[in-house]
Write a protein that holds these residues in place. Sequence first.
Motif, PDB file in Angstrom:
ATOM      1  N   ILE A  93     -10.865  -4.128   9.712  1.00  0.00           N
ATOM      2  CA  ILE A  93      -9.638  -3.823  10.449  1.00  0.00           C
ATOM      3  C   ILE A  93     -10.027  -3.383  11.844  1.00  0.00           C
ATOM      4  O   ILE A  93     -10.791  -2.431  12.018  1.00  0.00           O
ATOM      5  CB  ILE A  93      -8.826  -2.753   9.705  1.00  0.00           C
ATOM      6  N   GLN A 102      -1.706  -1.819  15.027  1.00  0.00           N
ATOM      7  CA  GLN A 102      -1.228  -2.532  13.834  1.00  0.00           C
ATOM      8  C   GLN A 102      -0.033  -3.448  14.169  1.00  0.00           C
ATOM      9  O   GLN A 102       0.777  -3.103  15.023  1.00  0.00           O
ATOM     10  CB  GLN A 102      -0.781  -1.493  12.803  1.00  0.00           C
ATOM     11  N   ARG A 104      -6.669  -8.575  14.329  1.00  0.00           N
ATOM     12  CA  ARG A 104      -6.115  -8.246  13.011  1.00  0.00           C
ATOM     13  C   ARG A 104      -5.594  -9.497  12.316  1.00  0.00           C
ATOM     14  O   ARG A 104      -5.510  -9.548  11.097  1.00  0.00           O
ATOM     15  CB  ARG A 104      -4.974  -7.224  13.145  1.00  0.00           C
ATOM     16  N   ARG A 119       1.175   4.770   0.733  1.00  0.00           N
ATOM     17  CA  ARG A 119       0.453   5.812   1.474  1.00  0.00           C
ATOM     18  C   ARG A 119       0.961   7.175   1.015  1.00  0.00           C
ATOM     19  O   ARG A 119       1.810   7.804   1.638  1.00  0.00           O
ATOM     20  CB  ARG A 119       0.656   5.621   2.983  1.00  0.00           C
ATOM     21  N   GLU A 177       0.860  -1.193   0.000  1.00  0.00           N
ATOM     22  CA  GLU A 177       0.000   0.000   0.000  1.00  0.00           C
ATOM     23  C   GLU A 177       0.895   1.241   0.000  1.00  0.00           C
ATOM     24  O   GLU A 177       1.656   1.459   0.954  1.00  0.00           O
ATOM     25  CB  GLU A 177      -0.916   0.065   1.229  1.00  0.00           C
ATOM     26  N   HIS A 200     -13.447   4.582   7.826  1.00  0.00           N
ATOM     27  CA  HIS A 200     -12.707   4.459   9.093  1.00  0.00           C
ATOM     28  C   HIS A 200     -13.457   5.147  10.215  1.00  0.00           C
ATOM     29  O   HIS A 200     -13.991   6.240  10.020  1.00  0.00           O
ATOM     30  CB  HIS A 200     -11.327   5.117   8.972  1.00  0.00           C
ATOM     31  N   ARG A 256      -4.956   9.292   1.792  1.00  0.00           N
ATOM     32  CA  ARG A 256      -5.983   9.419   2.825  1.00  0.00           C
ATOM     33  C   ARG A 256      -6.218  10.857   3.267  1.00  0.00           C
ATOM     34  O   ARG A 256      -5.276  11.606   3.501  1.00  0.00           O
ATOM     35  CB  ARG A 256      -5.553   8.568   4.034  1.00  0.00           C
ATOM     36  N   ALA A 307      -1.180   2.916  12.284  1.00  0.00           N
ATOM     37  CA  ALA A 307      -2.562   2.939  12.773  1.00  0.00           C
ATOM     38  C   ALA A 307      -2.585   2.191  14.108  1.00  0.00           C
ATOM     39  O   ALA A 307      -1.720   1.345  14.366  1.00  0.00           O
ATOM     40  CB  ALA A 307      -3.488   2.267  11.758  1.00  0.00           C
ATOM     41  N   LYS A 353     -13.828  -1.845   2.623  1.00  0.00           N
ATOM     42  CA  LYS A 353     -12.902  -1.925   3.770  1.00  0.00           C
ATOM     43  C   LYS A 353     -13.435  -1.092   4.926  1.00  0.00           C
ATOM     44  O   LYS A 353     -13.681   0.106   4.774  1.00  0.00           O
ATOM     45  CB  LYS A 353     -11.520  -1.420   3.361  1.00  0.00           C
TER      46      LYS A 353
HETATM   47  O1  LIG Z   1      -7.251   1.623   5.945  1.00  0.00           O
HETATM   48  C1  LIG Z   1      -6.165   1.199   6.277  1.00  0.00           C
HETATM   49  C2  LIG Z   1      -6.006   0.374   7.441  1.00  0.00           C
HETATM   50  C3  LIG Z   1      -5.041   0.984   8.417  1.00  0.00           C
HETATM   51  O2  LIG Z   1      -5.593   2.163   8.906  1.00  0.00           O
HETATM   52  C4  LIG Z   1      -4.859   0.026   9.596  1.00  0.00           C
HETATM   53  O3  LIG Z   1      -5.496   0.258  10.625  1.00  0.00           O
HETATM   54  O4  LIG Z   1      -4.104  -0.948   9.477  1.00  0.00           O
HETATM   55  C5  LIG Z   1      -3.733   1.275   7.708  1.00  0.00           C
HETATM   56  C6  LIG Z   1      -3.934   2.163   6.495  1.00  0.00           C
HETATM   57  O5  LIG Z   1      -2.697   2.396   5.855  1.00  0.00           O
HETATM   58  C7  LIG Z   1      -4.922   1.541   5.556  1.00  0.00           C
HETATM   59  O6  LIG Z   1      -5.207   2.419   4.480  1.00  0.00           O
END
Ligand SMILES: O=C1C[C@@](O)(C(=O)O)C[C@@H](O)[C@@H]1O
Length: 225
Positions: free
Chosen positions: A177, A210, A187, A35, A33, A122, A65, A207, A149
């Motif tokens: 998530i 994670q 997770r 970012r 990903e 989110h 984002r 995040a 998502k």
């Molecule tokens: O939407 C997500 C999930 C995320 O926010 C996480 O909680 O792992 C990490 C972000 O980079 C990704 O775009």
Amino acid sequence: MGDELKPLIVGVIDEPDLKSAQLAKKDGADVLEARLDLWGLSLEDTRRFLLKLKRIGLEIIGTNRWELEGGRFKEDEEARIEFLIHMLDILDYVDIELECGVRDDVIRKAKEQGVEVIVSCHNFELTPDEDELSMIVSRMKACGADIGKIATMVNDLHDCLRLFELLLDSPMRLSVITMGELGRHARVIAPIYGSALNYGFVREAVAPGQMSVGEMKRLLNVMAV
Ligand SMILES: O=C1C[C@@](O)(C(=O)O)C[C@@H](O)[C@@H]1O
């Protein structure tokens, strides 16, 4: 994307550094990903780095984002979207927020270029109730997302269970998530319930709660997923 049922590990590339990307691949990431909002590069430099990233040999998700959902893109909304659209020809997937005002334009342009669309949502405070979660999934499906998502804050273990049920009953490919310390364990459980994309960090968590790509891969191997 290959085997559609296989849960994928996504390595979050939070800085324009090829070594991180190589490490993500070595540690077991299936997809990267990018970012873009965290890289802080100009449009041209972002394109240049994305092209280098492509040579790693993994598919790339482009995410730019907005601040409302934890991002750090500095310019206005018009610039944010323009930035993302300019990268479409390099990307395999694009991530666009369900609540983005020009979401459908981004989806249309992505599809024209054969880019798969992840529509995301989110909530950094809580996990909504069952009805609201189902409504979010229906909206994601209705707008043409290839993958939905939902990333929410876990304040109670029941929150994880609602998200797992959502996966089991989902009418579309879905990722959940479970953010926060209480959601950390989930997770790595979510992929077992069918979560399509499962995000891990390379350098440091981007995040709440994670795990790293390597931790995620090892735990999934232990559970033989
Ligand atoms: O939407 C997500 C999930 C995320 O926010 C996480 O909680 O792992 C990490 C972000 O980079 C990704 O775009």
